[in-house]
Design an enzyme around this catalytic site. Structure first.
Site, PDB file in Angstrom:
ATOM      1  CG  HIS A   6      -1.827  -1.192   1.296  1.00 26.33           C
ATOM      2  ND1 HIS A   6      -3.083  -1.177   0.734  1.00 26.33           N
ATOM      3  CD2 HIS A   6      -1.659  -2.440   1.796  1.00 26.33           C
ATOM      4  CE1 HIS A   6      -3.670  -2.362   0.924  1.00 26.33           C
ATOM      5  NE2 HIS A   6      -2.815  -3.153   1.563  1.00 26.33           N
ATOM      6  CG  ASP A  47      -1.207  -6.481   3.663  1.00 23.21           C
ATOM      7  OD1 ASP A  47      -1.441  -5.412   3.065  1.00 23.21           O
ATOM      8  OD2 ASP A  47      -2.046  -7.041   4.397  1.00 23.21           O
TER       9      ASP A  47
END
Ligand code: DOR
Ligand code: ZN
Length: 434
Positions: A68, A313
């Protein structure tokens, strides 16, 4: 720029290469991989930089298919510049970024924006992942042909599950036509409820609300059935439960088009960390840190190939957001700068994965899943290279973080397996000061 990397042990899992070799970089490409010393002393003069890799591993730059970067919309958490600098510091030269930004990456313009920003400010190559549904609202499919054409490498509503099974079925059917993997954030919302950690002994003791394994297992089962029905490529993100590992194992055995990833935090920690770190919100992540049995099953899945690759992640959050009560803090761990160290220290040094297997799960395997021409070392190929010192022990130091997100439970950990030099597209983008 001409760079010579001499005397290292070159490992390229894609071509099954593991031998001492010298490597020549010219511009953005690898010009040559040659026998050590075959380039005479006089040749050395023609290089802008000669890197002595004696005693070190020379490997392809790592590839992260799940991170992200938070831009656009949440630049206070991270942006493309800081996120790719964190990637470079962690040895990653290619990263795929999730679409849960503002606006959601659900159209051509949004994909192009990320690619443009990455071209201007990126220390690593950035490959956008676009949304499955418009606004990731789970209602209407995105224009996947257009998204692919713009440069998206996969689709996902990561951060949220696609709750409607028919929409997920259609997504798999549709994405298949364009060769895009559908990345599932497998979470059955009604089972997860408003849980904040794993449901188990520790949640009972602490009184924190629990998220049962079933929340993941049920959704993985559904998505595997839909993948089998459609023939579409399902990629299961951040596998955390023994049930999910077993379901994926069985599906692979019957030929379902499925791949899966595990994160360093899920194969390293258990829910005990929540208590041990005194409810430090850096342990709050979705899916949650699970039990010791689950962690072991994830490692077994990595060993037997049920889980194809390792993905970070990387989910940076602002200090103030994480500095709240456990119940209110957002989910996520800033992971780009510890992934290689945790993999090397936890899986390779302990003998659970060979160095080549571990590197494969961080390079060529993830590249193949999203279909990008990265994660390999070959002459003529992209000069994305890392030099790893496997003997060098370092301490995870938040003051040295490149990421804006300091939300990690690994602060102060002593790790091995550091990328001392990271070269992306022929540029030296990170050098570790000893
Ligand atoms: O812990 C997580 N954080 N899990 C997700 O699925 C989303 C991510 C985020 O965007 O912060
Ligand atoms: Zn997710």
């Amino acid at each position: 720029m001409r760079i010579l990397i001499t005397g290292g042990r070159v490992i390229d899992p894609a071509s099954d290469l593991d031998r001492p070799a010298d490597l020549v970089v010219e511009g953005e490409r690898i010009a040559e991989i040659s026998s050590p010393g075959s380039l005479g002393g006089s040749d050395r003069a023609g290089f802008d930089r000669v890197i002595d890799a004696k005693g070190m591993i020379v490997a392809p730059g790592l590839v992260d298919i799940h991170c992200h970067l938070r831009e656009p919309g949440f630049e206070y958490k991270e942006d493309i510049e800081s996120g790719t600098r964190a990637a470079a510091a962690g040895g990653f030269t290619s990263v795929c970024c999730m679409p849960n930004v503002k606006p959601v990456t659900d159209g051509r313009g949004a994909v192009e924006y990320i690619l443009n920003r990455a071209r201007q400010a990126g220390a690593a190559a950035v490959y956008p992942i676009a949304a499955i549904t418009k606004g990731s609202e789970g209602k209407e499919l995105t224009e996947m042909a257009e998204l692919r054409e713009a440069g998206a490498v996969a689709v996902s509503d990561d951060g949220k599950p696609v709750e409607n099974a028919e929409i997920m079925r259609l997504a798999l059917e549709y994405a298949k036509m364009f060769g895009l993997p559908v990345i599932s954030h497998a979470e059955e919302k009604s089972l997860a409820g408003d849980g904040v950690m794993n449901l188990g002994r520790v949640s009972t003791i602490t009184g924190l609300r629990g998220i049962p394994n079933a929340a993941e297992d049920v959704m993985v089962a559904r998505d595997l059935i839909l993948a089998e029905l459609s023939g579409g490529h399902l990629h299961v993100a951040h596998v955390s439960t023994r049930g999910a590992v077993e379901l994926i194992r069985q599906a692979k055995a019957r030929g379902v088009n499925v791949t899966a990833e595990a994160t360093p935090h899920h194969f390293t920690l258990t829910d005990e960390a929540v208590r041990e770190l005194d409810y430090d919100t850096s342990t709050k992540v979705n899916p949650p840190l699970r039990s010791a049995e689950d962690r072991e099953a994830v490692i077994q899945g990595l060993i037997d190939g049920t889980i194809d690759c390792i993905a970070t992640d990387h989910a940076p959050h602002h200090f103030d957001e994480k500095e709240q009560e456990y119940n209110y803090a957002p989910f996520g761990i800033s992971g780009l700068e510890t992934a290689l160290g945790l993999t090397f220290t936890g899986l390779v040094k302990s003998g659970r994965l060979s160095l080549k297997e571990a590197l494969s799960k961080l390079t060529i395997t993830p590249s193949r899943i999203v279909g990008i021409p990265k994660g390999v070392l070959r002459s003529g190929g992209p000069a994305d290279i890392i030099i790893i010192d496997t003997q060098y022990e370092y301490t995870v130091d938040l003051n040295k973080y490149e990421s804006k997100g300091r939300n990690t439970p690994f602060s102060g950990w002593k790790l091995y397996g550091r990328a001392m030099t990271t070269i992306a597209g022929g540029r030296i983008v990170h050098e570790e000061a000893r």
